[in-house]
Motif scaffolding. Structure first.
Motif, PDB file in Angstrom:
ATOM      1  N   GLU A 155     -17.543  26.836  68.841  1.00  0.00           N
ATOM      2  CA  GLU A 155     -18.423  27.900  69.331  1.00  0.00           C
ATOM      3  C   GLU A 155     -19.406  28.259  68.210  1.00  0.00           C
ATOM      4  OE1 GLU A 155     -20.087  30.723  71.913  1.00  0.00           O
ATOM      5  OE2 GLU A 155     -18.652  29.133  72.347  1.00  0.00           O
ATOM      6  N   SER A 187     -19.082  35.263  73.755  1.00  0.00           N
ATOM      7  CA  SER A 187     -19.162  33.817  73.505  1.00  0.00           C
ATOM      8  C   SER A 187     -19.449  33.034  74.782  1.00  0.00           C
ATOM      9  CB  SER A 187     -17.860  33.308  72.882  1.00  0.00           C
ATOM     10  OG  SER A 187     -16.788  33.397  73.806  1.00  0.00           O
ATOM     11  N   SER A 230      -9.039  35.301  74.015  1.00  0.00           N
ATOM     12  CA  SER A 230      -9.177  33.980  73.395  1.00  0.00           C
ATOM     13  C   SER A 230      -8.151  32.966  73.868  1.00  0.00           C
ATOM     14  CB  SER A 230      -9.038  34.108  71.868  1.00  0.00           C
ATOM     15  OG  SER A 230      -9.984  34.971  71.323  1.00  0.00           O
ATOM     16  N   VAL A 240     -15.719  37.369  70.700  1.00  0.00           N
ATOM     17  CA  VAL A 240     -15.105  36.577  71.767  1.00  0.00           C
ATOM     18  C   VAL A 240     -15.740  36.922  73.112  1.00  0.00           C
ATOM     19  CG1 VAL A 240     -12.965  36.018  72.970  1.00  0.00           C
ATOM     20  CG2 VAL A 240     -12.928  36.405  70.495  1.00  0.00           C
ATOM     21  N   SER A 269      -3.974  34.859  68.228  1.00  0.00           N
ATOM     22  CA  SER A 269      -4.355  33.996  69.354  1.00  0.00           C
ATOM     23  C   SER A 269      -3.528  32.719  69.413  1.00  0.00           C
ATOM     24  CB  SER A 269      -5.839  33.623  69.248  1.00  0.00           C
ATOM     25  OG  SER A 269      -6.067  32.692  68.194  1.00  0.00           O
ATOM     26  N   LEU A 314     -12.552  28.436  68.611  1.00  0.00           N
ATOM     27  CA  LEU A 314     -12.733  29.666  67.840  1.00  0.00           C
ATOM     28  C   LEU A 314     -13.172  29.398  66.409  1.00  0.00           C
ATOM     29  CD1 LEU A 314      -9.572  31.667  69.004  1.00  0.00           C
ATOM     30  CD2 LEU A 314     -11.940  32.050  69.723  1.00  0.00           C
ATOM     31  N   LEU A 326     -16.221  31.674  76.469  1.00  0.00           N
ATOM     32  CA  LEU A 326     -15.526  32.599  77.378  1.00  0.00           C
ATOM     33  C   LEU A 326     -16.245  32.649  78.721  1.00  0.00           C
ATOM     34  CD1 LEU A 326     -13.165  34.679  77.576  1.00  0.00           C
ATOM     35  CD2 LEU A 326     -14.882  36.433  77.118  1.00  0.00           C
ATOM     36  N   ASP A 370     -14.305  41.326  66.099  1.00  0.00           N
ATOM     37  CA  ASP A 370     -13.626  40.147  66.657  1.00  0.00           C
ATOM     38  C   ASP A 370     -13.684  40.163  68.178  1.00  0.00           C
ATOM     39  OD1 ASP A 370     -12.869  39.088  64.192  1.00  0.00           O
ATOM     40  OD2 ASP A 370     -10.924  40.105  64.199  1.00  0.00           O
ATOM     41  N   SER A 422      -8.161  25.758  71.920  1.00  0.00           N
ATOM     42  CA  SER A 422      -8.643  27.135  71.754  1.00  0.00           C
ATOM     43  C   SER A 422      -8.894  27.439  70.288  1.00  0.00           C
ATOM     44  CB  SER A 422      -7.635  28.124  72.344  1.00  0.00           C
ATOM     45  OG  SER A 422      -7.586  28.029  73.753  1.00  0.00           O
ATOM     46  N   ILE A 425      -9.413  30.015  75.923  1.00  0.00           N
ATOM     47  CA  ILE A 425     -10.821  29.706  75.736  1.00  0.00           C
ATOM     48  C   ILE A 425     -11.070  28.207  75.545  1.00  0.00           C
ATOM     49  CG2 ILE A 425     -11.043  29.895  73.207  1.00  0.00           C
ATOM     50  CD1 ILE A 425     -13.456  31.837  73.818  1.00  0.00           C
ATOM     51  N   ALA A 459      -8.691  40.924  71.699  1.00  0.00           N
ATOM     52  CA  ALA A 459      -9.405  39.723  71.252  1.00  0.00           C
ATOM     53  C   ALA A 459      -8.526  38.484  71.396  1.00  0.00           C
ATOM     54  CB  ALA A 459      -9.857  39.889  69.803  1.00  0.00           C
TER      55      ALA A 459
END
Length: 418
Positions: A136, A35, A96, A32, A164, A132, A38, A28, A128, A99, A92
């Motif tokens: 993404e 990504s 996130s 992130v 998150s 996630l 990010l 995980d 966000s 994000i 993580a």
């Protein structure tokens, strides 16, 4: 990971077994960290817009939304580990947490909430979750029910997604305007929150939330001092402190009264680690760094001591406990955020208003030329949308993905100002 179950480690879309021996939460964190969403935070506003005049003249670079997220992750990893949380899981979640933030930070959120009023509004935390679990592009589910081959974003574990989520409820249940789930993302939110009491946040999410507040309040104060927006002499003036306290009450702690906050502010500034001045010399830089590290320790240790006093020394994970932060430290944190808000946000409102106008006008320019004005990833969502609300959401997702500079550049190009 003995305190985490197979249920916690489950992913929304099943994946084949991996050859490398890594934990689910290590994967995980890596997903992130690698990504694109990010990375884009490196060019999104924290205190000052990246590349602005405020940053160009400083020897020490100011923070971006990315560096804030990295610092939040470092604070959260250590604080979570002290309680027995899986450190990769907490990290993580901290990486996130912002994000989904749009260009121009919270100011951009305000503008996009206006743009998105006909498709459920805009909220950075809900965005966000959307990044996630949808936007993404790393994983796609297999064809067939229940996911029908759709994108599942990074396909993080249930525990990582849960950690998150600061506000794990939809807009219809918003608290002070805050929510964390758009209507068309309720399916994944329902899966994440399976078996959980409505409105309750897991312990790791509470650690992430406090780590965010700590990093945000302390480091934004540091950046505001370095950028010259404020100085220690002004903070020593009781009249100035009263104005800051009033701002803090309005924005961050409406359960406090002015006298209580002024008293707490004076007591905090009386601590011996506050420098007398900042002038950019190596010694003043070192003193400023000592201030930030001491404040972070003050806030984290207060939460650790208060939480351990209630729950003892056993590992605290998932829904086994709530993080306890003493009121004094919550108010101190709110005051530090109030300093930045008062001297940076409020005093630069004219520039902030121009940023909001730009995003609203950009949305209209994109709408007029859609789908051709959208990037391929968002163009397909626009074309596949079943109604105007879905098409508007695709436009909002496109704008939210932009950096500060790319939002300005796209506006100028579509407005014919190049």
């Amino acid at each position: 990971m003995k305190d985490y179950t197979d249920h916690d480690r489950e992913r929304w879309a099943p994946e084949p077994a991996k050859r490398r021996d890594r934990t689910a939460f290590e994967r995980d964190r890596a997903r992130v960290l690698h990504s694109a969403a990010l990375r884009r935070l490196a060019a999104k506003t924290q205190v000052a817009s990246p590349g602005s005049d405020a940053t160009a003249d400083n020897v020490q670079s100011l923070r971006t939304r990315l560096t804030h997220s990295l610092e939040c992750a470092q604070v959260g990893r250590e604080l979570g580990k002290s309680f027995g949380c899986d450190p990769d899981l907490v990290e993580a979640a901290c990486l996130s947490h912002d994000i989904g933030h749009p260009p121009f930070g919270h100011n951009g959120e305000t503008a996009l909430d206006v743009v998105a009023r006909d498709c459920g509004g805009f909220e950075g935390n809900a965005q966000s979750l959307r990044v996630l679990t949808r936007l993404e592009p790393k994983s796609f589910a297999q064809d067939g029910p229940p996911l029908h081959g759709r994108s599942v974003g990074l396909n993080l574990t249930r525990a990582a997604l849960d950690a998150s989520m600061k506000y794990p409820w939809p807009q219809s249940e918003a608290v002070n305007g805050k929510f964390g789930v758009y209507d068309d993302d309720t399916d994944v939110a329902r899966w994440v929150r399976e078996g959980v009491v409505d409105g309750q946040t897991c312990f790791e999410a509470q650690v992430m939330d406090w780590s965010d507040d700590v990093a945000y309040s302390v480091h934004d104060l540091e950046d505001a001092l370095v950028a010259g927006h404020i100085d220690f002499v002004r903070l020593a003036d009781p009249a100035e402190r009263r104005l800051v306290a009033a701002t803090a009450i309005k924005l961050y702690c409406d359960d406090a009264d002015l006298a209580e906050l002024e008293e707490r502010f004076a007591a905090l500034l009386a601590e011996p680690y506050w420098p007398d001045r900042y002038d950019g010399t190596p010694r003043s830089l070192a003193a400023l760094k000592n201030l930030t590290s001491t404040l972070i320790g003050r806030f984290c240790l207060a939460a650790e001591d208060a939480t351990r006093a209630r729950y003892g020394d056993r590992p605290l994970t998932r829904y086994a406990a709530d993080l306890i932060v003493p009121r004094a430290q919550r108010l101190e944190c709110a005051l530090l955020k109030g300093v930045t808000a008062h001297y940076v946000w409020i005093s630069h409102e004219e520039r902030r208003a121009r940023q909001r106008d730009l995003l609203v006008e950009l949305a209209e320019l994109i709408r007029r030329g859609a789908p051709g004005t959208l990037d391929p990833a968002f163009r397909s969502a626009y074309l596949e949308a079943e109604d105007d609300a879905g098409r508007l959401r695709a436009i909002v997702d496109q704008i939210a993905s932009l950096t500060d500079a790319s939002a300005v550049a796209r506006y100028r190009r579509l407005a014919g100002q190049d």
